[in-house]
Write a protein that holds these residues in place. Structure first.
Motif, PDB file in Angstrom:
ATOM      1  N   ILE A 122     -10.908 -40.067   0.555  1.00 45.01           N
ATOM      2  CA  ILE A 122     -10.970 -38.609   0.654  1.00 45.01           C
ATOM      3  C   ILE A 122     -12.388 -38.147   0.969  1.00 45.01           C
ATOM      4  O   ILE A 122     -12.599 -37.295   1.845  1.00 45.01           O
ATOM      5  CB  ILE A 122     -10.454 -37.964  -0.651  1.00 45.01           C
ATOM      6  CG1 ILE A 122      -8.965 -38.259  -0.840  1.00 45.01           C
ATOM      7  CG2 ILE A 122     -10.692 -36.448  -0.632  1.00 45.01           C
ATOM      8  CD1 ILE A 122      -8.430 -37.865  -2.195  1.00 45.01           C
ATOM      9  N   SER A 123     -13.367 -38.705   0.271  1.00 43.18           N
ATOM     10  CA  SER A 123     -14.762 -38.324   0.503  1.00 43.18           C
ATOM     11  C   SER A 123     -15.178 -38.613   1.945  1.00 43.18           C
ATOM     12  O   SER A 123     -15.862 -37.807   2.579  1.00 43.18           O
ATOM     13  CB  SER A 123     -15.684 -39.076  -0.461  1.00 43.18           C
ATOM     14  OG  SER A 123     -15.382 -38.777  -1.799  1.00 43.18           O
ATOM     15  N   LYS A 124     -14.758 -39.749   2.459  1.00 36.18           N
ATOM     16  CA  LYS A 124     -15.104 -40.147   3.834  1.00 36.18           C
ATOM     17  C   LYS A 124     -14.602 -39.127   4.838  1.00 36.18           C
ATOM     18  O   LYS A 124     -15.350 -38.698   5.737  1.00 36.18           O
ATOM     19  CB  LYS A 124     -14.510 -41.520   4.129  1.00 36.18           C
ATOM     20  CG  LYS A 124     -14.596 -41.940   5.595  1.00 36.18           C
ATOM     21  CD  LYS A 124     -13.857 -43.256   5.817  1.00 36.18           C
ATOM     22  CE  LYS A 124     -13.781 -43.607   7.299  1.00 36.18           C
ATOM     23  NZ  LYS A 124     -13.043 -44.887   7.517  1.00 36.18           N
ATOM     24  N   TRP A 125     -13.343 -38.726   4.710  1.00 33.17           N
ATOM     25  CA  TRP A 125     -12.739 -37.874   5.729  1.00 33.17           C
ATOM     26  C   TRP A 125     -12.989 -36.392   5.508  1.00 33.17           C
ATOM     27  O   TRP A 125     -12.994 -35.616   6.482  1.00 33.17           O
ATOM     28  CB  TRP A 125     -11.249 -38.165   5.840  1.00 33.17           C
ATOM     29  CG  TRP A 125     -11.018 -39.499   6.477  1.00 33.17           C
ATOM     30  CD1 TRP A 125     -10.564 -40.640   5.882  1.00 33.17           C
ATOM     31  CD2 TRP A 125     -11.287 -39.840   7.833  1.00 33.17           C
ATOM     32  NE1 TRP A 125     -10.534 -41.662   6.782  1.00 33.17           N
ATOM     33  CE2 TRP A 125     -10.970 -41.202   7.998  1.00 33.17           C
ATOM     34  CE3 TRP A 125     -11.763 -39.126   8.933  1.00 33.17           C
ATOM     35  CZ2 TRP A 125     -11.115 -41.863   9.215  1.00 33.17           C
ATOM     36  CZ3 TRP A 125     -11.912 -39.776  10.145  1.00 33.17           C
ATOM     37  CH2 TRP A 125     -11.590 -41.135  10.266  1.00 33.17           C
ATOM     38  N   GLU A 126     -13.230 -35.977   4.273  1.00 29.45           N
ATOM     39  CA  GLU A 126     -13.557 -34.574   4.052  1.00 29.45           C
ATOM     40  C   GLU A 126     -14.999 -34.282   4.449  1.00 29.45           C
ATOM     41  O   GLU A 126     -15.299 -33.222   4.972  1.00 29.45           O
ATOM     42  CB  GLU A 126     -13.329 -34.197   2.581  1.00 29.45           C
ATOM     43  CG  GLU A 126     -11.879 -34.273   2.127  1.00 29.45           C
ATOM     44  CD  GLU A 126     -10.997 -33.261   2.829  1.00 29.45           C
ATOM     45  OE1 GLU A 126     -11.507 -32.238   3.338  1.00 29.45           O
ATOM     46  OE2 GLU A 126      -9.768 -33.494   2.871  1.00 29.45           O
ATOM     47  N   GLY A 127     -15.894 -35.238   4.191  1.00 32.14           N
ATOM     48  CA  GLY A 127     -17.303 -35.023   4.501  1.00 32.14           C
ATOM     49  C   GLY A 127     -17.982 -34.174   3.443  1.00 32.14           C
ATOM     50  O   GLY A 127     -17.344 -33.383   2.737  1.00 32.14           O
ATOM     51  N   PHE A 128     -19.279 -34.361   3.294  1.00 31.85           N
ATOM     52  CA  PHE A 128     -20.052 -33.672   2.260  1.00 31.85           C
ATOM     53  C   PHE A 128     -20.627 -32.365   2.789  1.00 31.85           C
ATOM     54  O   PHE A 128     -21.288 -32.332   3.828  1.00 31.85           O
ATOM     55  CB  PHE A 128     -21.183 -34.579   1.768  1.00 31.85           C
ATOM     56  CG  PHE A 128     -22.160 -33.898   0.843  1.00 31.85           C
ATOM     57  CD1 PHE A 128     -21.753 -33.440  -0.406  1.00 31.85           C
ATOM     58  CD2 PHE A 128     -23.485 -33.704   1.216  1.00 31.85           C
ATOM     59  CE1 PHE A 128     -22.636 -32.810  -1.269  1.00 31.85           C
ATOM     60  CE2 PHE A 128     -24.381 -33.081   0.367  1.00 31.85           C
ATOM     61  CZ  PHE A 128     -23.958 -32.631  -0.878  1.00 31.85           C
ATOM     62  N   VAL A 129     -20.372 -31.272   2.059  1.00 29.36           N
ATOM     63  CA  VAL A 129     -20.919 -29.951   2.392  1.00 29.36           C
ATOM     64  C   VAL A 129     -21.609 -29.424   1.137  1.00 29.36           C
ATOM     65  O   VAL A 129     -20.950 -29.202   0.107  1.00 29.36           O
ATOM     66  CB  VAL A 129     -19.813 -28.973   2.846  1.00 29.36           C
ATOM     67  CG1 VAL A 129     -20.403 -27.600   3.143  1.00 29.36           C
ATOM     68  CG2 VAL A 129     -19.087 -29.524   4.071  1.00 29.36           C
ATOM     69  N   VAL A 201      -1.859 -38.913  -2.353  1.00 36.57           N
ATOM     70  CA  VAL A 201      -2.639 -37.778  -2.850  1.00 36.57           C
ATOM     71  C   VAL A 201      -3.657 -37.340  -1.796  1.00 36.57           C
ATOM     72  O   VAL A 201      -3.888 -36.142  -1.597  1.00 36.57           O
ATOM     73  CB  VAL A 201      -3.329 -38.116  -4.186  1.00 36.57           C
ATOM     74  CG1 VAL A 201      -4.277 -36.997  -4.602  1.00 36.57           C
ATOM     75  CG2 VAL A 201      -2.290 -38.344  -5.283  1.00 36.57           C
ATOM     76  N   SER A 202      -4.254 -38.290  -1.090  1.00 38.74           N
ATOM     77  CA  SER A 202      -5.158 -37.950   0.010  1.00 38.74           C
ATOM     78  C   SER A 202      -4.441 -37.123   1.072  1.00 38.74           C
ATOM     79  O   SER A 202      -4.967 -36.131   1.574  1.00 38.74           O
ATOM     80  CB  SER A 202      -5.724 -39.227   0.642  1.00 38.74           C
ATOM     81  OG  SER A 202      -6.415 -38.936   1.852  1.00 38.74           O
ATOM     82  N   TRP A 203      -3.232 -37.535   1.390  1.00 39.04           N
ATOM     83  CA  TRP A 203      -2.417 -36.812   2.379  1.00 39.04           C
ATOM     84  C   TRP A 203      -2.103 -35.392   1.908  1.00 39.04           C
ATOM     85  O   TRP A 203      -2.238 -34.426   2.676  1.00 39.04           O
ATOM     86  CB  TRP A 203      -1.142 -37.604   2.629  1.00 39.04           C
ATOM     87  CG  TRP A 203      -0.050 -36.882   3.347  1.00 39.04           C
ATOM     88  CD1 TRP A 203      -0.065 -36.440   4.635  1.00 39.04           C
ATOM     89  CD2 TRP A 203       1.231 -36.520   2.801  1.00 39.04           C
ATOM     90  NE1 TRP A 203       1.132 -35.817   4.929  1.00 39.04           N
ATOM     91  CE2 TRP A 203       1.942 -35.860   3.817  1.00 39.04           C
ATOM     92  CE3 TRP A 203       1.836 -36.715   1.565  1.00 39.04           C
ATOM     93  CZ2 TRP A 203       3.236 -35.379   3.637  1.00 39.04           C
ATOM     94  CZ3 TRP A 203       3.123 -36.238   1.376  1.00 39.04           C
ATOM     95  CH2 TRP A 203       3.808 -35.581   2.403  1.00 39.04           C
ATOM     96  N   VAL A 204      -1.725 -35.240   0.638  1.00 38.14           N
ATOM     97  CA  VAL A 204      -1.435 -33.911   0.099  1.00 38.14           C
ATOM     98  C   VAL A 204      -2.703 -33.066   0.051  1.00 38.14           C
ATOM     99  O   VAL A 204      -2.688 -31.876   0.377  1.00 38.14           O
ATOM    100  CB  VAL A 204      -0.799 -34.010  -1.302  1.00 38.14           C
ATOM    101  CG1 VAL A 204      -0.554 -32.623  -1.885  1.00 38.14           C
ATOM    102  CG2 VAL A 204       0.515 -34.785  -1.241  1.00 38.14           C
ATOM    103  N   PHE A 205      -3.815 -33.662  -0.341  1.00 41.70           N
ATOM    104  CA  PHE A 205      -5.102 -32.965  -0.388  1.00 41.70           C
ATOM    105  C   PHE A 205      -5.431 -32.379   0.980  1.00 41.70           C
ATOM    106  O   PHE A 205      -5.945 -31.264   1.092  1.00 41.70           O
ATOM    107  CB  PHE A 205      -6.181 -33.953  -0.828  1.00 41.70           C
ATOM    108  CG  PHE A 205      -7.525 -33.326  -1.131  1.00 41.70           C
ATOM    109  CD1 PHE A 205      -7.860 -32.991  -2.437  1.00 41.70           C
ATOM    110  CD2 PHE A 205      -8.451 -33.099  -0.130  1.00 41.70           C
ATOM    111  CE1 PHE A 205      -9.101 -32.421  -2.730  1.00 41.70           C
ATOM    112  CE2 PHE A 205      -9.683 -32.521  -0.405  1.00 41.70           C
ATOM    113  CZ  PHE A 205     -10.014 -32.187  -1.714  1.00 41.70           C
ATOM    114  N   ASN A 206      -5.115 -33.114   2.022  1.00 46.46           N
ATOM    115  CA  ASN A 206      -5.430 -32.710   3.384  1.00 46.46           C
ATOM    116  C   ASN A 206      -4.460 -31.666   3.924  1.00 46.46           C
ATOM    117  O   ASN A 206      -4.850 -30.757   4.662  1.00 46.46           O
ATOM    118  CB  ASN A 206      -5.427 -33.944   4.284  1.00 46.46           C
ATOM    119  CG  ASN A 206      -5.842 -33.663   5.710  1.00 46.46           C
ATOM    120  OD1 ASN A 206      -5.274 -34.244   6.628  1.00 46.46           O
ATOM    121  ND2 ASN A 206      -6.807 -32.799   5.944  1.00 46.46           N
ATOM    122  N   ASN A 207      -3.192 -31.773   3.560  1.00 49.42           N
ATOM    123  CA  ASN A 207      -2.172 -30.942   4.189  1.00 49.42           C
ATOM    124  C   ASN A 207      -1.580 -29.864   3.304  1.00 49.42           C
ATOM    125  O   ASN A 207      -0.911 -28.967   3.801  1.00 49.42           O
ATOM    126  CB  ASN A 207      -1.030 -31.841   4.699  1.00 49.42           C
ATOM    127  CG  ASN A 207      -1.486 -32.740   5.814  1.00 49.42           C
ATOM    128  OD1 ASN A 207      -1.680 -32.307   6.935  1.00 49.42           O
ATOM    129  ND2 ASN A 207      -1.674 -34.024   5.513  1.00 49.42           N
TER     130      ASN A 207
END
Length: 273
Positions: A122-129, A201-207
Protein backbone atom coordinates in the motif's frame (compact mmCIF):
# COMPACT_ATOMS: atom_id res chain seq x y z
CA UNK A 1 -3.11 7.36 -5.36
CA UNK A 2 -6.58 6.74 -4.00
CA UNK A 3 -9.02 6.33 -6.88
CA UNK A 4 -12.75 6.46 -6.31
CA UNK A 5 -15.16 4.93 -8.79
CA UNK A 6 -18.75 6.09 -9.21
CA UNK A 7 -21.46 3.55 -8.67
CA UNK A 8 -25.13 3.43 -7.72
CA UNK A 9 -25.98 1.60 -4.51
CA UNK A 10 -29.22 -0.29 -3.99
CA UNK A 11 -31.28 1.04 -1.13
CA UNK A 12 -32.74 -1.61 1.13
CA UNK A 13 -36.51 -1.40 1.44
CA UNK A 14 -37.63 -0.97 5.02
CA UNK A 15 -41.20 -1.73 5.99
CA UNK A 16 -43.14 -0.76 9.08
CA UNK A 17 -40.09 0.91 10.58
CA UNK A 18 -40.58 3.48 13.32
CA UNK A 19 -38.81 6.80 12.86
CA UNK A 20 -36.67 8.25 15.63
CA UNK A 21 -37.02 12.01 15.40
CA UNK A 22 -35.40 15.15 16.63
CA UNK A 23 -31.72 14.21 16.88
CA UNK A 24 -29.35 17.14 16.42
CA UNK A 25 -26.25 17.16 14.22
CA UNK A 26 -23.30 17.88 16.50
CA UNK A 27 -20.59 18.89 14.01
CA UNK A 28 -20.21 21.48 11.26
CA UNK A 29 -21.16 20.43 7.71
CA UNK A 30 -21.79 16.70 8.12
CA UNK A 31 -22.14 14.66 4.93
CA UNK A 32 -25.13 12.38 4.37
CA UNK A 33 -24.12 9.66 1.92
CA UNK A 34 -25.75 7.18 -0.46
CA UNK A 35 -24.52 4.29 1.69
CA UNK A 36 -23.15 3.59 5.19
CA UNK A 37 -19.50 4.60 4.72
CA UNK A 38 -17.28 7.50 3.71
CA UNK A 39 -16.54 5.98 0.31
CA UNK A 40 -20.17 6.47 -0.76
CA UNK A 41 -21.20 9.60 -2.65
CA UNK A 42 -22.47 12.66 -0.77
CA UNK A 43 -26.22 13.15 -1.23
CA UNK A 44 -26.60 16.22 0.94
CA UNK A 45 -25.05 17.91 3.97
CA UNK A 46 -26.39 18.85 7.41
CA UNK A 47 -25.39 21.84 9.51
CA UNK A 48 -24.57 21.81 13.20
CA UNK A 49 -27.73 21.92 15.30
CA UNK A 50 -30.00 20.73 12.50
CA UNK A 51 -32.44 18.03 13.61
CA UNK A 52 -32.76 14.79 11.65
CA UNK A 53 -35.19 11.88 11.78
CA UNK A 54 -33.63 8.42 11.77
CA UNK A 55 -35.59 5.73 9.89
CA UNK A 56 -33.21 2.86 10.67
CA UNK A 57 -29.59 2.13 11.60
CA UNK A 58 -26.90 -0.22 10.36
CA UNK A 59 -23.22 -0.96 10.86
CA UNK A 60 -20.40 0.33 8.69
CA UNK A 61 -16.83 1.61 8.83
CA UNK A 62 -16.06 3.05 12.27
CA UNK A 63 -15.89 6.83 12.70
CA UNK A 64 -13.94 7.71 15.82
CA UNK A 65 -14.87 4.40 17.41
CA UNK A 66 -18.57 4.45 16.47
CA UNK A 67 -19.49 1.90 13.78
CA UNK A 68 -23.21 2.76 13.59
CA UNK A 69 -24.62 4.65 10.60
CA UNK A 70 -28.02 6.32 10.69
CA UNK A 71 -30.35 6.37 7.68
CA UNK A 72 -32.27 9.64 7.77
CA UNK A 73 -35.69 10.52 6.43
CA UNK A 74 -33.86 12.03 3.45
CA UNK A 75 -32.88 8.49 2.41
CA UNK A 76 -29.14 8.89 3.00
CA UNK A 77 -26.70 7.73 5.68
CA UNK A 78 -24.80 9.79 8.24
CA UNK A 79 -22.24 8.51 10.72
CA UNK A 80 -23.90 8.10 14.12
CA UNK A 81 -20.86 9.76 15.69
CA UNK A 82 -22.12 13.09 14.31
CA UNK A 83 -25.70 12.66 15.59
CA UNK A 84 -26.62 13.49 19.20
CA UNK A 85 -28.60 10.35 19.99
CA UNK A 86 -27.15 10.20 23.50
CA UNK A 87 -26.00 6.60 23.04
CA UNK A 88 -23.68 4.47 20.94
CA UNK A 89 -26.39 1.82 20.63
CA UNK A 90 -29.50 1.49 18.47
CA UNK A 91 -32.26 4.06 19.01
CA UNK A 92 -34.48 2.56 16.29
CA UNK A 93 -34.65 -0.60 14.18
CA UNK A 94 -31.88 -2.05 12.08
CA UNK A 95 -32.11 -1.35 8.35
CA UNK A 96 -33.69 -4.45 6.87
CA UNK A 97 -34.49 -5.95 10.29
CA UNK A 98 -36.79 -5.55 13.25
CA UNK A 99 -36.83 -2.74 15.75
CA UNK A 100 -33.92 -2.83 18.12
CA UNK A 101 -32.11 -5.60 16.24
CA UNK A 102 -28.43 -5.82 17.17
CA UNK A 103 -25.78 -5.25 14.51
CA UNK A 104 -24.89 -8.26 12.41
CA UNK A 105 -21.37 -9.47 11.66
CA UNK A 106 -20.06 -12.28 9.51
CA UNK A 107 -16.94 -12.52 11.64
CA UNK A 108 -15.59 -10.76 14.70
CA UNK A 109 -12.22 -12.48 14.74
CA UNK A 110 -10.71 -11.34 11.43
CA UNK A 111 -7.39 -9.47 11.31
CA UNK A 112 -8.15 -5.76 11.58
CA UNK A 113 -4.58 -4.92 10.60
CA UNK A 114 -2.64 -6.28 7.63
CA UNK A 115 0.81 -7.86 7.59
CA UNK A 116 4.00 -6.01 6.73
CA UNK A 117 3.88 -7.18 3.12
CA UNK A 118 0.48 -5.55 2.77
CA UNK A 119 1.60 -2.32 4.41
CA UNK A 120 4.64 -2.19 2.13
CA UNK A 121 2.46 -2.73 -0.95
CA UNK A 122 0.00 0.00 0.00
CA UNK A 123 2.77 2.44 0.92
CA UNK A 124 4.56 1.76 -2.38
CA UNK A 125 1.55 2.47 -4.57
CA UNK A 126 -0.03 5.28 -2.58
CA UNK A 127 3.23 7.21 -2.30
CA UNK A 128 4.29 9.53 0.52
CA UNK A 129 2.71 13.00 0.78
CA UNK A 130 3.91 15.09 3.73
CA UNK A 131 1.17 17.75 3.66
CA UNK A 132 -2.38 17.67 2.23
CA UNK A 133 -2.39 17.90 -1.55
CA UNK A 134 -4.59 16.78 -4.47
CA UNK A 135 -3.90 13.27 -5.76
CA UNK A 136 -3.79 12.47 -9.53
CA UNK A 137 -7.58 12.74 -9.82
CA UNK A 138 -7.87 15.83 -7.62
CA UNK A 139 -8.85 14.32 -4.25
CA UNK A 140 -7.10 15.85 -1.21
CA UNK A 141 -4.83 13.27 0.40
CA UNK A 142 -1.92 13.10 2.79
CA UNK A 143 0.49 10.48 4.12
CA UNK A 144 0.10 7.14 2.35
CA UNK A 145 -3.25 7.65 0.65
CA UNK A 146 -5.27 9.10 3.54
CA UNK A 147 -8.29 10.79 1.96
CA UNK A 148 -9.01 14.02 3.81
CA UNK A 149 -12.44 14.12 5.49
CA UNK A 150 -12.25 17.72 6.70
CA UNK A 151 -10.74 20.92 5.36
CA UNK A 152 -6.94 20.75 5.42
CA UNK A 153 -7.22 17.20 6.80
CA UNK A 154 -8.07 18.61 10.22
CA UNK A 155 -9.11 15.13 11.42
CA UNK A 156 -5.49 13.92 11.26
CA UNK A 157 -3.95 13.90 14.74
CA UNK A 158 -0.35 14.05 13.51
CA UNK A 159 1.50 17.30 12.86
CA UNK A 160 2.10 18.46 9.28
CA UNK A 161 4.33 18.04 7.46
CA UNK A 162 4.20 14.35 8.26
CA UNK A 163 7.34 12.30 8.54
CA UNK A 164 7.38 8.86 6.97
CA UNK A 165 7.04 7.45 10.49
CA UNK A 166 3.88 9.46 11.30
CA UNK A 167 2.52 8.74 7.82
CA UNK A 168 2.94 5.04 8.56
CA UNK A 169 1.11 5.49 11.86
CA UNK A 170 -1.72 7.25 10.01
CA UNK A 171 -1.88 4.36 7.53
CA UNK A 172 -2.09 1.91 10.45
CA UNK A 173 -4.97 4.01 11.82
CA UNK A 174 -6.76 3.95 8.46
CA UNK A 175 -6.44 0.23 7.64
CA UNK A 176 -9.15 -1.04 10.06
CA UNK A 177 -11.77 1.01 8.23
CA UNK A 178 -11.14 -0.98 5.06
CA UNK A 179 -10.56 -4.37 6.67
CA UNK A 180 -13.79 -3.88 8.62
CA UNK A 181 -15.94 -3.24 5.57
CA UNK A 182 -14.30 -6.11 3.67
CA UNK A 183 -15.02 -8.47 6.57
CA UNK A 184 -18.65 -7.34 6.61
CA UNK A 185 -19.07 -8.24 2.91
CA UNK A 186 -17.53 -11.73 3.05
CA UNK A 187 -19.37 -14.70 4.46
CA UNK A 188 -17.76 -16.97 7.02
CA UNK A 189 -17.20 -19.77 4.49
CA UNK A 190 -14.42 -17.73 2.85
CA UNK A 191 -10.98 -18.69 4.19
CA UNK A 192 -8.09 -16.29 3.58
CA UNK A 193 -4.49 -16.32 4.79
CA UNK A 194 -2.69 -13.13 5.81
CA UNK A 195 -1.22 -12.50 2.35
CA UNK A 196 -4.57 -12.98 0.62
CA UNK A 197 -6.22 -10.73 3.18
CA UNK A 198 -3.56 -8.02 2.82
CA UNK A 199 -3.89 -8.02 -0.98
CA UNK A 200 -7.66 -7.60 -0.78
CA UNK A 201 -7.45 -4.85 1.83
CA UNK A 202 -5.03 -3.02 -0.48
CA UNK A 203 -7.58 -3.34 -3.28
CA UNK A 204 -10.40 -2.01 -1.07
CA UNK A 205 -8.17 0.82 0.19
CA UNK A 206 -7.61 1.84 -3.42
CA UNK A 207 -11.14 1.45 -4.75
CA UNK A 208 -13.41 2.04 -1.79
CA UNK A 209 -15.73 -0.06 0.37
CA UNK A 210 -18.81 0.50 -1.74
CA UNK A 211 -17.19 -0.77 -4.90
CA UNK A 212 -15.89 -3.84 -3.09
CA UNK A 213 -19.35 -4.60 -1.73
CA UNK A 214 -20.95 -4.65 -5.20
CA UNK A 215 -18.02 -6.39 -6.91
CA UNK A 216 -18.03 -9.70 -8.75
CA UNK A 217 -14.85 -10.53 -6.83
CA UNK A 218 -16.67 -10.55 -3.48
CA UNK A 219 -19.65 -12.39 -4.95
CA UNK A 220 -17.44 -15.15 -6.38
CA UNK A 221 -15.59 -15.58 -3.09
CA UNK A 222 -18.89 -15.83 -1.22
CA UNK A 223 -20.09 -18.38 -3.79
CA UNK A 224 -17.23 -20.64 -2.74
CA UNK A 225 -14.96 -20.34 -5.79
CA UNK A 226 -11.23 -20.92 -5.43
CA UNK A 227 -9.74 -17.69 -3.96
CA UNK A 228 -6.54 -17.81 -6.04
CA UNK A 229 -8.53 -18.16 -9.26
CA UNK A 230 -10.92 -15.38 -8.30
CA UNK A 231 -8.11 -12.97 -7.39
CA UNK A 232 -6.12 -13.76 -10.54
CA UNK A 233 -9.16 -13.16 -12.75
CA UNK A 234 -10.93 -10.31 -10.94
CA UNK A 235 -8.24 -8.02 -9.50
CA UNK A 236 -6.74 -7.07 -12.90
CA UNK A 237 -10.14 -5.76 -14.01
CA UNK A 238 -9.77 -2.84 -11.60
CA UNK A 239 -7.37 -0.88 -13.76
CA UNK A 240 -9.38 2.11 -14.98
CA UNK A 241 -9.95 5.66 -13.76
CA UNK A 242 -11.76 8.40 -15.60
CA UNK A 243 -12.63 5.95 -18.38
CA UNK A 244 -8.99 5.16 -19.14
CA UNK A 245 -6.66 2.30 -18.29
CA UNK A 246 -3.86 3.54 -16.03
CA UNK A 247 -0.58 1.67 -16.13
CA UNK A 248 -0.07 2.39 -12.43
CA UNK A 249 -3.28 0.52 -11.65
CA UNK A 250 -2.30 -2.35 -13.94
CA UNK A 251 0.98 -2.65 -12.05
CA UNK A 252 -0.64 -2.34 -8.62
CA UNK A 253 -3.15 -5.08 -9.42
CA UNK A 254 -0.30 -7.32 -10.57
CA UNK A 255 1.47 -6.73 -7.24
CA UNK A 256 -1.74 -7.55 -5.36
CA UNK A 257 -2.21 -10.79 -7.32
CA UNK A 258 1.40 -11.79 -6.57
CA UNK A 259 0.92 -11.13 -2.86
CA UNK A 260 -2.44 -12.94 -2.85
CA UNK A 261 -0.85 -16.05 -4.38
CA UNK A 262 2.13 -16.03 -1.98
CA UNK A 263 1.72 -19.05 0.30
CA UNK A 264 1.25 -18.50 4.04
CA UNK A 265 0.12 -20.67 6.94
CA UNK A 266 -1.26 -17.72 8.92
CA UNK A 267 -5.02 -17.28 8.68
CA UNK A 268 -6.48 -13.77 8.66
CA UNK A 269 -10.15 -14.33 7.81
CA UNK A 270 -12.57 -15.34 9.29
CA UNK A 271 -10.22 -15.72 12.26
CA UNK A 272 -6.86 -14.07 12.86
CA UNK A 273 -3.76 -16.03 13.85
Amino acid sequence: MKLTYFFIGTLIAVTVMPHASGYAINSDVVSCRSGPGTTYGIVRTYKKGQNVSITCQTTGPSVNGDSLWDKTSDGCYVADYYVSTGTGNYVTGKCGGGEGSPPSSNSSGYCKAVNQAGLDLISKWEGFVASPAPDPIGLPTVGYGHLCQQKNCAEVKYKFPLTKATAQQLLNDDIPKYSSCLASYLNSRVKLNDNQWAALVSWVFNNGCGNAQSSTLVKRLNDGEDPDTVAEQELPKWRMAGGHVLQGLVNRRADEVRLFKTASSKQAYPSCQ
